[in-house]
Write a protein that holds these residues in place. Structure first.
Motif, mmCIF file in Angstrom:
data_model
loop_
_atom_site.group_PDB
_atom_site.id
_atom_site.type_symbol
_atom_site.label_atom_id
_atom_site.label_comp_id
_atom_site.label_asym_id
_atom_site.label_seq_id
_atom_site.Cartn_x
_atom_site.Cartn_y
_atom_site.Cartn_z
ATOM 1 N N UNK A 83 60.138 31.620 35.660
ATOM 2 C CA UNK A 83 59.961 31.758 37.160
ATOM 3 C C UNK A 83 58.704 32.702 37.653
ATOM 4 N N UNK A 84 58.520 33.586 36.506
ATOM 5 C CA UNK A 84 57.453 34.413 36.801
ATOM 6 C C UNK A 84 56.253 33.659 36.782
ATOM 7 N N UNK A 85 55.999 32.666 35.858
ATOM 8 C CA UNK A 85 54.763 31.617 35.932
ATOM 9 C C UNK A 85 54.594 31.108 37.132
ATOM 10 N N UNK A 92 45.538 33.298 45.944
ATOM 11 C CA UNK A 92 45.120 34.056 46.891
ATOM 12 C C UNK A 92 44.140 35.021 45.944
ATOM 13 N N UNK A 93 44.346 35.220 44.489
ATOM 14 C CA UNK A 93 43.512 36.062 43.835
ATOM 15 C C UNK A 93 42.278 35.506 43.666
ATOM 16 N N UNK A 94 41.707 34.350 43.750
ATOM 17 C CA UNK A 94 40.458 33.762 43.960
ATOM 18 C C UNK A 94 39.830 34.104 45.406
ATOM 19 N N UNK A 96 40.454 36.442 47.123
ATOM 20 C CA UNK A 96 40.037 38.060 47.387
ATOM 21 C C UNK A 96 39.630 38.392 45.925
ATOM 22 N N UNK A 97 38.617 37.633 45.161
ATOM 23 C CA UNK A 97 38.322 37.595 43.950
ATOM 24 C C UNK A 97 37.727 39.090 43.632
ATOM 25 N N UNK A 98 36.722 39.595 44.476
ATOM 26 C CA UNK A 98 36.126 40.606 44.102
ATOM 27 C C UNK A 98 37.113 42.044 44.032
ATOM 28 N N UNK A 99 37.846 42.136 44.992
ATOM 29 C CA UNK A 99 38.787 43.256 45.096
ATOM 30 C C UNK A 99 39.693 43.080 44.131
ATOM 31 N N UNK A 100 40.438 41.741 43.925
ATOM 32 C CA UNK A 100 41.461 41.645 42.890
ATOM 33 C C UNK A 100 40.892 41.888 41.513
ATOM 34 N N UNK A 101 39.599 41.159 41.401
ATOM 35 C CA UNK A 101 39.234 41.296 39.955
ATOM 36 C C UNK A 101 38.895 42.640 39.478
ATOM 37 N N UNK A 102 38.283 43.545 40.228
ATOM 38 C CA UNK A 102 38.183 45.048 40.155
ATOM 39 C C UNK A 102 39.603 45.808 39.932
ATOM 40 N N UNK A 103 40.336 45.400 40.792
ATOM 41 C CA UNK A 103 41.738 46.431 40.613
ATOM 42 C C UNK A 103 42.492 45.767 39.258
ATOM 43 N N UNK A 177 49.751 39.637 39.365
ATOM 44 C CA UNK A 177 49.632 38.139 38.906
ATOM 45 C C UNK A 177 48.324 38.075 38.155
ATOM 46 N N UNK A 178 47.248 38.456 38.354
ATOM 47 C CA UNK A 178 46.056 38.507 37.551
ATOM 48 C C UNK A 178 46.558 38.963 36.100
#
Length: 399
Positions: A83-85, A92-94, A96-103, A177-178
């Motif tokens: 389920x977690x997978x 959504x991560x892609x 907002x990739x800059x903000x998500x990737x940095x954080x 998630x990332x």
């Protein structure tokens, strides 16, 4: 008494005692039911119940009963990881990739570094490296354990705080998630078995082909059939992952990660996750508690747990704080996100269970990491609640 009767006594204790404590003492603010169940597993283990009442412990948790409970625990945790997978939202991560990737990068990398440094200090004393563990595997494993965020428990906590569907809640889900993907990637690296490298390569290649086929099949099925086929897919991937020398839980996570949540629906997935948490996961918590040991001394285990807790909390807050400075967040926003990402409980326990299964860490290291995970998770809600009240409008805006 028959084996069945003793098994049912064990189940009665596992389900009744934690629920009674949670309900009667109203621990939800500091310790939600899932945390009480984990603590209950520790108290019912050999280090506490077994030491205080050895005869009673030996009677109830006899080897054949433990074997039966372990079977339920394996299946429970496979479904939970599956389920977690599925809940990962890579799209959504892609977006907002800059903000998500940095954080996500700083939220994972900084506590991993802090935890690895703490591990180097801890490993100067004996008793923490397992029989099959290399020094680098233990350092990487402890470091990653300090960096883990438990996505399913984070979902439950944000539901409790009424921010799950708010923009800030969705942002936090993207970060977690990332990091979940990275966690399982690091675990696969730690578990690389050069004697089975051929099997592991076959597993990865075969999984890539099978994942393409299962996605095509699932898109054509009706909702009820997707659940049945999805569970069969889960079992097959768990078996293949274990056969390859990785671990059945690596296969279970991957089996969910390649499926889309929209095929199942968010509400049915929430209900399924909650049913698994209520009906079978308490058995996993008990089986986890049965692994706790204090042979190097209770004081040493608690001291190591304390060092790791400091490394984990400080690393997570520092990493998210740095991300907040880079991205220009509102004052207090980074601390709120940092405290919510402290929820380690289940995924971290699953992670270190695998390290223990593979004899990379000892039971004592496992116990210290388990205590750290419980303490870290218990801090999340009390620390996040006042910050959430002060933030106000920031909850409703995108990053």
């Amino acid at each position: 008494m028959t084996h069945t009767e003793v098994f049912l006594i064990a189940l009665l204790i596992i389900f009744a005692v934690p629920w009674f404590v949670w309900r009667v003492f109203r621990t939800d603010y500091w310790a939600p039911l899932v945390v009480v169940q984990i603590i209950g597993g520790i108290l019912l283990g050999p280090g506490v119940l077994g030491a205080v009442f050895p005869d009673y412990y030996a009677f109830v948790f006899r080897p054949e009963v433990i074997a039966s409970l372990n079977g339920i625990a394996w299946w429970a945790v496979m479904m939970f990881v599956w389920v977690a997978g599925i809940e990962l939202d890579i799209g959504q991560a892609w977006k907002h990739r800059r903000e998500t990737g940095i954080t996500a990068g700083l939220a994972l990398g900084t506590p991993l570094l802090f935890g690895a440094v703490a591990a180097l200090f801890i490993l100067r004393t004996p008793g923490w490296i397992g029989a099959a563990g290399a020094h680098w595997q233990v350092v990487a494993g402890i470091g990653m354990a300090c960096a883990v965020t438990a996505l399913p428990i984070l979902v439950l906590f944000m539901e409790k705080l009424a921010i799950l569907r708010e923009p800030i809640g969705q942002r936090i889900l993207r970060y977690a998630s990332l990091d979940d993907i990275a966690i399982w990637g690091v675990l696969a690296l730690i578990l690389v078995d050069w004697e089975r490298i051929g099997r592991q390569a076959m597993f990865l290649l075969g999984f890539a082909v099978a994942a393409w086929l299962i996605r095509r099949l699932m898109a054509r099925l009706d909702a009820p059939d997707r659940w049945a086929v999805g569970l069969v897919w889960l079992i097959a991937c768990g078996f293949a992952g274990d056969w390859s020398g990785l671990h059945f839980m690596v296969g279970a996570f991957l089996s969910g990660a390649v499926l889309d949540a929209k095929w199942f629906g968010h509400e049915p997935m929430d209900r399924f996750r909650n049913i698994v948490l209520m009906t079978v996961m308490p058995v996993f918590f008990l089986s986890t508690g049965l692994r706790t040991q204090w042979d190097v001394g209770g004081a040493a285990v608690f001291a190591v747990a304390g060092v790791l807790l400091v490394a984990s909390v400080a690393g997570k807050l520092a990493g998210v704080g740095l991300a907040g400075r880079i991205l220009g967040w509102q004052r207090g926003e980074a601390r709120l996100i940092g405290w919510l990402l402290q929820t380690k409980a289940l995924i971290m326990i699953i992670f270190v269970n695998i390290l223990l299964d593979k004899a990379i860490i000892t039971n004592e290291a496992f116990t210290a990491l388990l205590l750290m995970a419980v303490a870290s998770t218990m801090l999340s809600i009390p620390m996040a609640t006042p910050l959430l009240k002060r933030l106000g409008a920031a909850v409703g805006r995108e990053a």
